[in-house]
Design a protein around this motif. Structure first.
Motif, short mmCIF file in Angstrom:
data_model
loop_
_atom_site.label_atom_id
_atom_site.label_comp_id
_atom_site.label_asym_id
_atom_site.label_seq_id
_atom_site.Cartn_x
_atom_site.Cartn_y
_atom_site.Cartn_z
N ASN A 245 -6.78 14.25 7.70
CA ASN A 245 -7.65 13.21 7.13
C ASN A 245 -6.95 12.51 5.96
O ASN A 245 -7.31 12.69 4.80
CB ASN A 245 -8.98 13.83 6.70
N MET A 246 -5.93 11.74 6.31
CA MET A 246 -5.09 11.07 5.31
C MET A 246 -5.06 9.58 5.63
O MET A 246 -5.33 9.18 6.76
CB MET A 246 -3.66 11.61 5.39
N LEU A 247 -4.67 8.78 4.65
CA LEU A 247 -4.55 7.34 4.88
C LEU A 247 -3.33 6.79 4.15
O LEU A 247 -3.14 7.08 2.96
CB LEU A 247 -5.81 6.61 4.38
N GLN A 248 -2.54 6.01 4.86
CA GLN A 248 -1.39 5.35 4.22
C GLN A 248 -1.86 4.03 3.61
O GLN A 248 -2.55 3.24 4.27
CB GLN A 248 -0.29 5.09 5.24
N VAL A 249 -1.51 3.82 2.35
CA VAL A 249 -1.88 2.59 1.65
C VAL A 249 -0.64 1.99 0.99
O VAL A 249 0.40 2.64 0.88
CB VAL A 249 -2.98 2.83 0.58
N GLN A 250 -0.81 0.75 0.52
CA GLN A 250 0.29 0.06 -0.15
C GLN A 250 -0.05 -0.13 -1.63
O GLN A 250 -1.16 -0.56 -1.95
CB GLN A 250 0.49 -1.30 0.51
N GLY A 251 0.88 0.21 -2.49
CA GLY A 251 0.68 0.03 -3.92
C GLY A 251 1.49 -1.16 -4.44
O GLY A 251 1.87 -2.04 -3.67
N ALA A 252 1.75 -1.15 -5.73
CA ALA A 252 2.53 -2.23 -6.35
C ALA A 252 3.95 -2.23 -5.79
O ALA A 252 4.47 -1.18 -5.37
CB ALA A 252 2.55 -2.03 -7.85
N PHE A 253 4.57 -3.40 -5.81
CA PHE A 253 5.96 -3.59 -5.35
C PHE A 253 6.15 -3.12 -3.90
O PHE A 253 7.22 -2.61 -3.53
CB PHE A 253 6.95 -2.87 -6.28
N ASP A 254 5.08 -3.24 -3.08
CA ASP A 254 5.12 -2.87 -1.66
C ASP A 254 5.45 -1.40 -1.42
O ASP A 254 5.89 -1.02 -0.32
CB ASP A 254 6.12 -3.75 -0.88
N LYS A 255 5.25 -0.58 -2.43
CA LYS A 255 5.53 0.86 -2.27
C LYS A 255 4.40 1.50 -1.48
O LYS A 255 3.23 1.18 -1.68
CB LYS A 255 5.65 1.51 -3.65
N LYS A 256 4.76 2.42 -0.58
CA LYS A 256 3.76 3.02 0.30
C LYS A 256 3.44 4.46 -0.11
O LYS A 256 4.33 5.18 -0.57
CB LYS A 256 4.27 3.01 1.75
N TYR A 257 2.19 4.82 0.10
CA TYR A 257 1.71 6.16 -0.27
C TYR A 257 0.86 6.72 0.85
O TYR A 257 0.10 5.98 1.49
CB TYR A 257 0.85 6.10 -1.55
#
Length: 311
Positions: A245-257
């Protein structure tokens, strides 16, 4: 089409508790012997900490407070009643539990428009509730937006014919299968696809052991391989720690988490962590109260907003 977004809608709980109406087929829920006020306070603290961590890395988090008078214990999981799409369309979904149907709120759409998001059209599937036909949003629909595929594990909360209708309306190719977990020695349907599988840009985290039918499992694996997604397998025990139950998102400077709970993070092996970190950073937060009583985790708490910006 983009697979991940930097805009997330989250609903802050005001009366969080174990929802007796969902516990009938959500085998992840457990009760806690604590006062209601203390439970809500803990859930709010866990919620606020996750929001803070997301904002710190540059994710736009739109927080809307739940309404006490609605008495919606699961409102913290908005991804089950709504989905937001790049073409400005919104999907509204039929919910299994009657008290969850009160979570659907049009005022939230007004809030999004005020934040500069454009809404074209609402595709409403909620008439299914009168027929006892359910499709609980991106809880059951795992959308590979880039490759235009939708994955769905069938259950009481995921009707196949309605899933096919969704795929026709939103132009996705359906990938249907059955996923089961062991409950008191019996194999029972997993209530939501997104507890056994997380679909990211270049990889997928999945509990393949839940797909008992060998042909179905082969078909799902072949679909991932066709799209060159790395398959990171988790065990059923790890799934019960919400590692699916995880989700990939985008943060500042197109960095992915990859966003997950602390229990999910702790359940992963060094090899699994390494496989994920080849693609993106892990962002984890303690969600113990929410997971225990709600039977959902980080992914369920975030409704991705792909709507176009109007300003």
């Amino acid at each position: 089409m983009k697979q991940i977004t930097n805009s997330i809608l989250m609903i802050r709980p005001v009366n969080f508790r174990m929802n007796e109406e969902t516990a009938v087929n959500n085998y992840f829920q457990k009760s806690i012997d604590e006062e209601q006020e203390a439970i809500t306070l803990k859930a709010q603290q866990e919620f606020d900490a996750l929001v803070s961590k997301l904002r710190k890395v540059g994710v736009e988090v739109i927080v809307v407070d739940d309404k006490l008078e609605n008495d919606t214990p699961d409102s913290i999981f908005p991804n089950n009643w709504v989905s937001f799409h790049e073409n400005g369309n919104i999907g509204l979904y039929p919910m299994f539990a009657e008290n969850r149907r009160r979570e659907r709120r049009e005022d939230i759409f007004v809030t999004l428009e005020e934040k500069g998001f454009g809404i074209n059209n609402i595709v409403d599937y909620t008439a299914g509730e009168a027929e006892n036909v359910f499709l609980e949003g991106t809880g059951v629909l795992l959308l590979d937006r880039t490759n235009e595929k939708a994955y769905c594990a069938l259950s009481e909360r995921a009707d196949e014919s309605l899933f096919i209708e969704f795929c026709e309306d939103f132009e996705y190719m359906p990938v249907v299968f059955n996923a089961k977990q062991t409950v008191n020695g019996e194999r029972k349907a997993i209530y939501h696809t997104n507890v056994m599988m997380c679909l990211a840009e270049d990889f997928v985290v999945i509990c393949l052991d839940t797909i008992d039918d060998a042909k179905e499992r082969k078909r799902v694996i072949a679909s991932f391989k066709q799209d060159e997604k790395e398959i990171i397998s988790i065990t059923e025990a790890q799934m019960h720690q919400f590692a699916g139950n995880m989700l990939q998102v985008q943060g500042a400077f197109d960095k992915k988490y990859l966003v997950m709970s602390a229990s999910a993070h702790q359940s992963l092996t060094a090899q699994q962590v390494e496989a994920i970190e080849k693609h993106c950073e892990i962002l984890s937060s303690d969600l113990e109260t929410i997971e225990t009583l709600g039977g959902g985790s980080a992914r369920c708490m975030m409704a991705e907003v792909f709507l176009p910006k109007t300003n």
